[in-house]
Motif scaffolding. Structure first.
Motif, PDB file in Angstrom:
ATOM      1  N   PHE A  34       0.937  -1.454   0.212  1.00 49.44           N
ATOM      2  CA  PHE A  34       0.016  -0.264   0.097  1.00 49.44           C
ATOM      3  C   PHE A  34       1.245   1.305  -0.017  1.00 49.44           C
ATOM      4  CE2 PHE A  34      -4.325  -2.009   1.074  1.00 49.44           C
ATOM      5  CZ  PHE A  34      -3.452  -3.338   2.148  1.00 49.44           C
ATOM      6  N   TYR A  36       0.617   5.425   1.369  1.00 47.56           N
ATOM      7  CA  TYR A  36      -0.381   5.945   2.401  1.00 47.56           C
ATOM      8  C   TYR A  36       0.569   7.332   1.959  1.00 47.56           C
ATOM      9  CZ  TYR A  36      -2.650   2.181   5.171  1.00 47.56           C
ATOM     10  OH  TYR A  36      -3.458   1.251   5.523  1.00 47.56           O
ATOM     11  N   THR A  91       2.747  -6.241   4.187  1.00 50.74           N
ATOM     12  CA  THR A  91       2.244  -6.486   5.039  1.00 50.74           C
ATOM     13  C   THR A  91       2.378  -8.056   4.626  1.00 50.74           C
ATOM     14  OG1 THR A  91      -0.157  -5.452   5.401  1.00 50.74           O
ATOM     15  CG2 THR A  91       0.309  -7.710   6.245  1.00 50.74           C
ATOM     16  N   PRO A  98       0.876  -4.718   9.764  1.00 48.28           N
ATOM     17  CA  PRO A  98       1.369  -4.491   8.379  1.00 48.28           C
ATOM     18  C   PRO A  98       2.898  -3.617   9.188  1.00 48.28           C
ATOM     19  CG  PRO A  98      -0.260  -2.532   9.375  1.00 48.28           C
ATOM     20  CD  PRO A  98      -0.463  -3.848  10.128  1.00 48.28           C
ATOM     21  N   PHE A 100       4.874  -0.450   8.641  1.00 50.87           N
ATOM     22  CA  PHE A 100       5.057   0.407   7.451  1.00 50.87           C
ATOM     23  C   PHE A 100       7.025   1.057   7.221  1.00 50.87           C
ATOM     24  CE2 PHE A 100       1.274   3.165   8.325  1.00 50.87           C
ATOM     25  CZ  PHE A 100       0.260   1.940   8.831  1.00 50.87           C
ATOM     26  N   GLY A 101       7.168   2.059   6.031  1.00 48.75           N
ATOM     27  CA  GLY A 101       8.550   2.518   5.924  1.00 48.75           C
ATOM     28  C   GLY A 101       7.886   3.768   6.749  1.00 48.75           C
ATOM     29  N   ARG A 102       9.328   4.322   7.283  1.00 49.73           N
ATOM     30  CA  ARG A 102       9.331   6.075   7.981  1.00 49.73           C
ATOM     31  C   ARG A 102       8.589   6.883   6.658  1.00 49.73           C
ATOM     32  NH1 ARG A 102      15.067   5.597  11.066  1.00 49.73           N
ATOM     33  NH2 ARG A 102      14.851   3.907  12.508  1.00 49.73           N
TER      34      ARG A 102
END
Lengths: 110, 115
Positions: A34, A36, A91, A98, A100-102
């Motif tokens: 994904f 975001y 995921t 999930p 998350f990248g930074r």
């Protein structure tokens, strides 16, 4: 090595430019992908899912390269309102937690 | 639907004080989680839950407790606040599925300062 890595930027581009972000992931069993978007001092919101065949939503195109384990986000005709941080989310198969990248910061200027 | 709600929006604590951050969702999501976000660190998972009565630790659980007595609510408790817990806290929820069904919905966040 972090599971999901992104170039933090910032990417500083003029209005109307095309800009692309990449995100690499380390787990080859990753299943869902994904992008975001997070505006300053706001919560992250889903921009788009990333499908194996690639997908487009207006000016935004997302692509997945499983062989090289990266996903990309292309923004065409950048608008001032595109200024935000873009988070890559992955995921792994069999998990619903999930990673998350930074985030990559984008600044679109007039 | 209200989505995911969080209270309070802002909070200032003194070192050693305790408090509870509230999170509620009205989407009947099984999965709920708490993150903290610090500059340059991204989102870090504190605790998560896959249903009422089930919780587990994330990446940075120390100093925090959670419980999940209902599907809707997932409060986060700070036992004895420390300056290192100054951060923005986000609650999120999703369906507990895979293959693209687990889009995360975030609350608006709680900005916590510990003096």
């Amino acid at each position: 090595r972090k599971e999901v890595e992104q170039d933090p930027g910032p990417f500083n581009v003029p209005e109307g430019a095309t800009v692309a972000f990449n995100c690499t992931y380390s787990n080859s069993a990753s299943q869902s992908f994904f992008w975001y978007r997070q505006d300053c001092r706001k919560e992250p919101k889903l921009l788009m899912s990333v499908y194996s065949s690639g997908n487009e939503d207006g000016r935004f195109t997302a692509q997945l390269n499983r062989a090289s384990q990266y996903i990309s986000l292309l923004i065409r005709d950048s608008k001032l309102s595109d200024s935000a941080t873009y988070l890559c989310v992955v995921t792994s198969g069999g998990s619903y937690i999930p990673t998350f990248g930074r985030g990559t910061s984008l600044i679109v200027h007039p | 639907n209200a989505g995911v709600t969080q209270t309070p929006k802002f909070q200032v604590l003194k070192t050693g004080q305790s408090m509870t951050l509230q999170c509620a969702q009205d989407m009947n999501h099984e999965y709920m989680s708490w993150y903290r976000q610090d500059p340059g660190m991204g989102l870090r998972l504190i605790h998560y839950s896959v249903g009422a009565g089930i919780t587990d630790q994330g990446e940075v659980p120390n100093g925090y407790n959670v419980s999940r007595s209902t599907t809707e609510d997932f409060p986060l408790r700070l036992l004895s606040a420390a300056p290192s817990q100054t951060s923005v806290y986000f609650c999120a929820s999703s369906y507990a599925g895979t293959g693209g069904t687990n889009t995360q919905y975030f609350g608006p966040g709680t900005r916590l300062t510990v003096l």
